[in-house]
Scaffold this motif. Sequence first.
Motif, PDB file in Angstrom:
ATOM      1  N   VAL A 245       0.869  -1.175   0.000  1.00  0.00           N
ATOM      2  CA  VAL A 245       0.000   0.000   0.000  1.00  0.00           C
ATOM      3  C   VAL A 245       0.907   1.226   0.000  1.00  0.00           C
ATOM      4  CG1 VAL A 245      -0.160  -0.061   2.521  1.00  0.00           C
ATOM      5  CG2 VAL A 245      -1.846   1.225   1.219  1.00  0.00           C
ATOM      6  N   VAL A 246       0.524   2.249  -0.768  1.00  0.00           N
ATOM      7  CA  VAL A 246       1.343   3.454  -0.937  1.00  0.00           C
ATOM      8  C   VAL A 246       0.761   4.571  -0.073  1.00  0.00           C
ATOM      9  CG1 VAL A 246       2.233   5.163  -2.555  1.00  0.00           C
ATOM     10  CG2 VAL A 246       1.990   2.786  -3.264  1.00  0.00           C
ATOM     11  N   HIS A 247       1.609   5.202   0.747  1.00  0.00           N
ATOM     12  CA  HIS A 247       1.224   6.332   1.580  1.00  0.00           C
ATOM     13  C   HIS A 247       1.775   7.618   0.962  1.00  0.00           C
ATOM     14  CE1 HIS A 247      -0.216   4.059   5.188  1.00  0.00           C
ATOM     15  NE2 HIS A 247       0.533   3.115   4.620  1.00  0.00           N
ATOM     16  N   GLU A 252       1.574  18.006   6.678  1.00  0.00           N
ATOM     17  CA  GLU A 252       1.043  17.190   7.773  1.00  0.00           C
ATOM     18  C   GLU A 252      -0.172  16.375   7.362  1.00  0.00           C
ATOM     19  OE1 GLU A 252       2.578  16.869  10.575  1.00  0.00           O
ATOM     20  OE2 GLU A 252       4.110  18.338  10.001  1.00  0.00           O
ATOM     21  N   GLU A 253      -0.605  16.478   6.103  1.00  0.00           N
ATOM     22  CA  GLU A 253      -1.792  15.763   5.641  1.00  0.00           C
ATOM     23  C   GLU A 253      -1.369  14.454   4.980  1.00  0.00           C
ATOM     24  OE1 GLU A 253      -5.827  16.628   2.984  1.00  0.00           O
ATOM     25  OE2 GLU A 253      -4.352  18.198   3.369  1.00  0.00           O
ATOM     26  N   LYS A 254      -2.037  13.337   5.351  1.00  0.00           N
ATOM     27  CA  LYS A 254      -1.666  12.013   4.866  1.00  0.00           C
ATOM     28  C   LYS A 254      -2.861  11.353   4.176  1.00  0.00           C
ATOM     29  CE  LYS A 254       1.550  11.223   8.730  1.00  0.00           C
ATOM     30  NZ  LYS A 254       1.891  10.319   9.857  1.00  0.00           N
ATOM     31  N   LYS A 255      -2.560  10.595   3.109  1.00  0.00           N
ATOM     32  CA  LYS A 255      -3.550   9.775   2.422  1.00  0.00           C
ATOM     33  C   LYS A 255      -2.851   8.508   1.936  1.00  0.00           C
ATOM     34  CE  LYS A 255      -6.501  13.607   0.920  1.00  0.00           C
ATOM     35  NZ  LYS A 255      -7.209  14.237  -0.212  1.00  0.00           N
ATOM     36  N   HIS A 256      -3.635   7.453   1.624  1.00  0.00           N
ATOM     37  CA  HIS A 256      -3.028   6.206   1.178  1.00  0.00           C
ATOM     38  C   HIS A 256      -3.935   5.529   0.165  1.00  0.00           C
ATOM     39  CE1 HIS A 256      -5.819   3.663   3.514  1.00  0.00           C
ATOM     40  NE2 HIS A 256      -5.755   4.619   4.428  1.00  0.00           N
ATOM     41  N   THR A 257      -3.331   4.642  -0.644  1.00  0.00           N
ATOM     42  CA  THR A 257      -4.048   3.896  -1.667  1.00  0.00           C
ATOM     43  C   THR A 257      -4.702   2.655  -1.059  1.00  0.00           C
ATOM     44  OG1 THR A 257      -2.114   2.572  -2.230  1.00  0.00           O
ATOM     45  CG2 THR A 257      -2.367   4.680  -3.359  1.00  0.00           C
ATOM     46  N   THR A 258      -5.393   1.918  -1.909  1.00  0.00           N
ATOM     47  CA  THR A 258      -5.929   0.631  -1.490  1.00  0.00           C
ATOM     48  C   THR A 258      -4.803  -0.405  -1.414  1.00  0.00           C
ATOM     49  OG1 THR A 258      -6.429   0.092  -3.792  1.00  0.00           O
ATOM     50  CG2 THR A 258      -8.183   1.093  -2.491  1.00  0.00           C
ATOM     51  N   ALA A 295       1.313  -3.991   4.093  1.00  0.00           N
ATOM     52  CA  ALA A 295       0.183  -3.858   5.011  1.00  0.00           C
ATOM     53  C   ALA A 295      -0.049  -5.156   5.769  1.00  0.00           C
ATOM     54  CB  ALA A 295      -1.076  -3.471   4.240  1.00  0.00           C
ATOM     55  N   LYS A 296      -0.508  -5.005   7.013  1.00  0.00           N
ATOM     56  CA  LYS A 296      -0.883  -6.125   7.849  1.00  0.00           C
ATOM     57  C   LYS A 296      -2.262  -5.869   8.447  1.00  0.00           C
ATOM     58  CE  LYS A 296       3.864  -7.489   8.978  1.00  0.00           C
ATOM     59  NZ  LYS A 296       4.833  -7.799  10.050  1.00  0.00           N
ATOM     60  N   THR A 303       5.183  -3.005   7.624  1.00  0.00           N
ATOM     61  CA  THR A 303       6.624  -2.910   7.377  1.00  0.00           C
ATOM     62  C   THR A 303       6.872  -1.988   6.196  1.00  0.00           C
ATOM     63  OG1 THR A 303       6.897  -5.170   8.158  1.00  0.00           O
ATOM     64  CG2 THR A 303       8.706  -4.214   6.892  1.00  0.00           C
ATOM     65  N   CYS A 304       7.726  -0.975   6.381  1.00  0.00           N
ATOM     66  CA  CYS A 304       8.047  -0.013   5.319  1.00  0.00           C
ATOM     67  C   CYS A 304       9.014  -0.670   4.335  1.00  0.00           C
ATOM     68  CB  CYS A 304       8.656   1.252   5.904  1.00  0.00           C
ATOM     69  SG  CYS A 304       9.023   2.515   4.662  1.00  0.00           S
TER      70      CYS A 304
END
Length: 306
Positions: A245-247, A252-258, A295-296, A303-304
């Motif tokens: 998954v990509v963050h 300070e604003e965060k979003k991520h993919t599916t 992702a877990k 884990t990055c």
Amino acid sequence: MTLSVSLKKVRNLPGSHERQVSLTFRGFTHKTKKIHCSSEAEFGELFRWPHYGKIIVEEMLVIKVYNCSKVFSNRLLGTLLISLQHVTTSGRLILTEALVDKNHRITGIYVDLDIRYQPPDGSAGQWLEDDFLYPMQDSSAFIIRNVGFEDVSYDEIKKANDLDKKATLLGRQLVKSSEGDVEDDYDDYDVSEIEVSGISFSPVKSRSKYPTRWDLSATPKPQNFQIEVTIIQAQKLVGVNIDPVVHVKVGEEKKHTTTQKSTNCPYYNQYFLFKFHEPREIVFDKLIEISVVHAKKIPFLGTCIG
């Protein structure tokens, strides 16, 4: 070197529910957004699969239509299997096909598709000229202008102030002419020259001064900014049986993919929009951070990868 599928609409659906369509090619599945409708669902979505030069003559595209439920499992309305043998020679297929149920009987549900194929050697079959050309007169067509975000020039502000002064002066002249007094035509007068019953008024001196034009321009002015980030795909990720998954972090604003399951080359094609109302200097100092995480089930234990 891609296979593109444009899902336009699904017709003759039973009842009124939330509809969703899944498209599967080479084990990778795209899903549309959920639409609540009755007999016809208009999606208008485009999906792409990179095939990395491998021939797709003997492969199939699987399309499934579901009724979605928040309580029970999704109900399958029908399935459509499309052979990609013909699209490799023609380059494009526009189809309207009926779905079949789990007993392989034809249903009355129809799907409208536009399938395009670009082979690895560049011979794209019978492509239309409009697919590659866009009419434009000059380079200004590349610029998307938004008048609401443009700054007003100093000359326009000065012109507007002059018009306000002229309108105020004209209003005073009209009022005084109606009272028979048109002696004073100016807005600015010295208070120290006014005397009433032997009482003289003198202006109060202050240590403060009017701000200059340089002071006004030096003060940071908040503006509206939009930062767009599109995550298309990742390749050759390190690991075995990972769920990447990509963050995306802007300031300070965060979003991520599916999350894509069990792949080292995930394909996302997701779009993120970050909005800020801050001075230009602060927005331009923000950093854009993009990271890929395995992702877990528990989010903070991911884990990055990089």
